[in-house]
Design a protein around this motif. Structure first.
Motif, PDB file in Angstrom:
ATOM      1  N   TRP A 285     -83.000 -68.314 -55.372  1.00 60.88           N
ATOM      2  CA  TRP A 285     -81.865 -67.381 -55.419  1.00 60.88           C
ATOM      3  C   TRP A 285     -82.260 -66.128 -56.190  1.00 60.88           C
ATOM      4  N   ILE A 286     -81.713 -64.985 -55.756  1.00 63.35           N
ATOM      5  CA  ILE A 286     -81.830 -63.752 -56.516  1.00 63.35           C
ATOM      6  C   ILE A 286     -80.441 -63.475 -57.099  1.00 63.35           C
ATOM      7  N   PHE A 359     -84.113 -66.148 -59.730  1.00 62.11           N
ATOM      8  CA  PHE A 359     -84.755 -64.939 -60.234  1.00 62.11           C
ATOM      9  C   PHE A 359     -83.656 -63.955 -60.629  1.00 62.11           C
ATOM     10  N   ALA A 360     -83.628 -63.564 -61.890  1.00 62.65           N
ATOM     11  CA  ALA A 360     -82.629 -62.598 -62.358  1.00 62.65           C
ATOM     12  C   ALA A 360     -83.158 -61.186 -62.138  1.00 62.65           C
ATOM     13  N   LYS A 361     -82.263 -60.276 -61.726  1.00 63.74           N
ATOM     14  CA  LYS A 361     -82.693 -58.905 -61.437  1.00 63.74           C
ATOM     15  C   LYS A 361     -81.783 -57.908 -62.143  1.00 63.74           C
ATOM     16  N   LYS A 362     -82.300 -56.699 -62.268  1.00 69.17           N
ATOM     17  CA  LYS A 362     -81.513 -55.587 -62.781  1.00 69.17           C
ATOM     18  C   LYS A 362     -81.650 -54.441 -61.799  1.00 69.17           C
ATOM     19  N   THR A 412     -77.784 -64.210 -53.937  1.00 71.27           N
ATOM     20  CA  THR A 412     -78.275 -64.323 -52.561  1.00 71.27           C
ATOM     21  C   THR A 412     -79.262 -65.475 -52.469  1.00 71.27           C
ATOM     22  N   ASP A 413     -79.057 -66.345 -51.486  1.00 69.53           N
ATOM     23  CA  ASP A 413     -80.009 -67.413 -51.198  1.00 69.53           C
ATOM     24  C   ASP A 413     -81.158 -66.802 -50.402  1.00 69.53           C
ATOM     25  N   ILE A 414     -82.362 -66.777 -50.989  1.00 65.80           N
ATOM     26  CA  ILE A 414     -83.508 -66.116 -50.347  1.00 65.80           C
ATOM     27  C   ILE A 414     -84.533 -67.131 -49.834  1.00 65.80           C
ATOM     28  N   THR A 415     -84.162 -68.417 -49.791  1.00 68.78           N
ATOM     29  CA  THR A 415     -85.109 -69.476 -49.442  1.00 68.78           C
ATOM     30  C   THR A 415     -85.806 -69.239 -48.114  1.00 68.78           C
TER      31      THR A 415
END
Length: 726
Positions: A285-286, A359-362, A412-415
């Motif tokens: 996940w993102i 994965f955490a994002k900015k 978001t599921d990015i699998t």
């Protein structure tokens, strides 16, 4: 065998064996080359493939915990574990009887089964420090003096902070050699102690918070407090061995209950015919921790992830995405669609699961962390904002350039975006991604009996097919459309593995544009120009090479649709059963590659597709060919047919069987064009509409293709099929 405090006492007959082996291994601290040679001889004696213990298995050194890990790995068959243990007993002169049961002994993850990094990636003293930990742990177990504890604490802190190690591995190794003195803080025990509710809450509140690399002071604090509790009248369990066994037993029970609930829920919502609904896989996940990552520090410090949409309350109260969407419209803003928001909240509450990677994002260009989900969904009304939370073990915090632009959504599921996931994972590979033990997933057992429940094939045919795959290693299932080749291939793999583990089965489909670059490796466009990308088969073989004790199955659908000579390239020779393990220089890299002996290749070929060229001889002699026939006469299909309790269904099947007799006798067609049984499978009810749809939109177009130059014959059989369901 007796039972005491709910624990079967012979579960602990491994303790004395492990203790004696530990004392034998200590003698090799200054004679490690002889130990390396004995490790090689273990695998020569058992006939089991040597696992990867160094680059190209050029082993120059080894530590004692890794030796114990040789027979304490997840997914290793118990028979192989006992083979290795017996060989170890012979080679090291262990006189204690070999353990009768290995249940509950904590095990390493197959992908992270050495306590050291390989040459070039480890520090000079890494293995020396592991030997010192081993020696000081045995000394402390024998005499728990202050001096011995000080020395042990020094090497505990040194080794747990090395790359690739963490709480689970270091404490597991200590527990193996002295389970009366040391408690293993693996995933099961940690869950049992901190989350199961089986340990008194007032005690748990006094224990140190679990960190990915707990300091020795925290570890000994946990050990001493739990030992005091276990030795008190309050506890039915009396030592660390009983605690560890009960944690294993109870977690197994909970896993099975959760799996059963999940399967039932999916069947209710998606239908009982859903394939492989009982198999769990890791999702990626993102995630954006608040607008502009405003709550990132709070999430990291508290070990959580949180999302908003607080006005709609507890997300578990909603039975559908649509319900969430309507609530958002009513309570936030009726003018907005909330399609993406409802999808995110539904996934956060219902689809994300422990073991998933986040994965955490900015913003759109920065990755700020990585973590592993540790809990289910919770609604926390005490929080001022972002009340929807899950516990997360954040393994990384920092700033990394995001590959390309990230999506703007909160979650978001990015699998399914495998290249994207690979790039994100690669960002952390050189850091400490292996420090955290991967979530161990309990996959459902699967055997020949379950195969026959799902696949309409008689027992003799199944046994013949299994033997063919075992001996030849490369088999092509060929047959007419609808005989269930694809459906059977994956279940054949599961039945031979004994478990429905999707990580050990991979399926690709060949087509006219499929190439060597897709299959093995090749240069692909990237942001920096061109980069060398590994293909599906290359990566699969590398996974199988690491997990050499287990079988892996590579399934190729429509195998005769690709240009096979170009796709396989130099691997034509390496896939032969007697060439497995033989290395060959690859076309695009300065690297030698071999196909492991535990990889089996199953191809599927549609014999009724006249547009396809014949397979060339070079490939034909490397594969065995197994003809799959319609399963109308099998016991399984007969039972299924009777369960439909439909005269029209029976009439249609009888008509198709007569039609197949005509097709088989036709010189221009033959048995390879017969209509398969899978057209008629997985029907909840044999309604007029369902049967008519099969006839009109599947069978009739097929007959028109078969007898395109015999319209009278086509018309006659169209009338027969339609009449059968009137």
């Amino acid at each position: 065998m007796s039972e005491m405090n709910g624990v079967i006492t012979n579960q602990f007959d491994w303790v004395d064996f492990y203790k004696e082996l530990a004392s034998k291994l200590l003698q090799y601290k200054d004679n490690r080359q002889e130990l390396v040679e004995k490790v090689r001889r273990i695998y020569e004696a058992t006939g089991i493939n040597l696992p990867t213990l160094e680059r190209d298995n050029q082993i120059v050194d080894i530590d004692p915990f890794t030796v114990f890990g040789l027979f304490n790995k997840s997914s290793m068959k118990e028979a192989n574990r006992k083979k290795i243990i017996s060989a170890v007993a012979d080679l090291f002169g262990v006189t204690t009887p070999v353990p009768t049961s290995l249940d509950s002994i904590p095990v390493l993850n197959n992908q992270n089964a050495t306590f050291y990094y390989f040459v070039g990636d480890r520090e000079d003293r890494d293995i020396d420090d592991l030997w010192s930990l081993f020696e000081s742990a045995l000394a402390y177990a024998a005499s728990p003096t202050t001096d011995n504890r000080t020395k042990l604490s020094k090497y505990f802190d040194l080794t747990i902070n090395k790359r690739g190690n963490g709480n689970s591995k270091i404490t597991m190794g200590m527990y193996w050699i002295a389970p009366n003195a040391f408690l293993n803080l693996d995933q099961r025990n940690t869950w049992y102690i901190y989350e199961s509710g089986k340990i008194p809450a007032e005690l748990v509140q006094t224990l140190p918070t679990i960190e990915p690399k707990i300091p020795s002071s925290g570890y000994f604090d946990i050990v001493e407090k739990l030992r005091a509790y276990l030795q008190s009248d309050e506890s039915a369990l009396k030592d660390f061995k009983e605690l560890s066994f009960e944690a294993w037993r109870y977690s197994e029970e909970i896993n099975k209950e959760n799996c059963a609930k999940k399967v039932q829920a999916e069947r209710e919502t998606k239908g009982a015919a859903l394939a492989d609904e009982d198999v769990e896989t890791t999702h990626y996940w993102i995630y954006s921790p608040g607008d502009g990552a405003t709550i990132w520090d709070e999430c990291y410090n508290n070990g959580i992830m949180a999302i908003g949409w607080d006005p709609i309350g507890d997300l578990s109260a909603y039975s559908s995405k649509d319900g969430m969407k309507q609530a958002m419209k009513e309570k936030i803003d009726p003018s907005k669609p909330y399609r993406n928001a409802a999808h995110a909240t539904w996934q956060f509450a219902n689809e994300m699961k422990p073991g998933d990677v986040v994965f955490a994002k900015k913003g759109r260009h920065l990755v700020i962390g990585r973590g592993v989900v540790e809990s289910g969904y919770e609604f926390d009304p005490s929080r001022q904002h972002y009340k929807n939370v899950r516990k997360v073990n954040w393994t990384h915090k920092g700033e990394w350039d995001h590959p390309g632009q990230a999506v703007m959504k909160t979650l978001t599921d990015i699998t399914s975006y495998t290249d994207y996931v690979e790039k994100l994972n690669a960002m952390f590979e050189s850091d400490t991604i292996d420090d955290v033990e991967e979530q161990e997933i309990e996959y459902p057992a699967y055997d020949a009996e379950k195969f026959h429940e799902e696949v309409y094939m008689d027992e003799d045919s199944y046994e013949t097919l299994v033997a063919l795959v075992r001996n030849k290693k490369n088999v092509i299932l060929q047959g007419a459309p609808g005989v269930g080749k694809t459906f059977a291939a994956k279940r054949l793999a599961y039945s031979m593995m004994g478990v429905k583990d999707p990580n050990r089965v991979m399926m690709v489909q060949f087509h006219q544009s499929y190439s060597y670059e897709d299959f093995i490796m090749g240069f692909r466009p990237s942001e920096k120009g061109f980069e060398l990308k590994r293909g599906a088969f290359y990566n699969f073989c590398k996974e199988a090479e690491i997990d050499s004790e287990n079988d892996y199955f590579f399934i190729i659908d429509e195998i005769n649709r690709g240009n096979l000579s170009k796709i396989f390239g130099e691997l034509f020779m390496l896939i032969e059963s007697d060439k497995r393990g033989v290395e060959l220089q690859l076309l695009y890299s300065d690297e030698k590659f071999s196909v492991p002996s535990n990889v089996y290749i199953i191809g599927m070929m549609n014999t009724a597709d006249r547009s396809l060229a014949m397979l060339d001889y070079a490939l034909r002699r490397r594969f065995a060919f197994y003809e799959m026939k319609p399963g109308f006469e099998t016991d399984g299909f007969r039972e299924y047919r009777m369960s439909r309790a439909s005269e029209k269904f029976d009439s249609l099947i009888n008509c198709v069987e007569n039609l197949n007799a005509v097709i088989a006798a036709d010189e221009s067609l033959g048995e390879g064009f017969c209509i398969g049984h899978s057209y008629f499978c997985n029907l909840d009810k044999a309604t007029d509409q369902t049967l008519s749809g099969i006839v009109e939109f599947e069978l009739i177009p097929l007959l028109k293709e078969y007898w395109f130059d015999e319209p009278v014959k086509v018309k006659g059989w169209i009338n027969n099929l339609r009449s059968a369901i009137k």
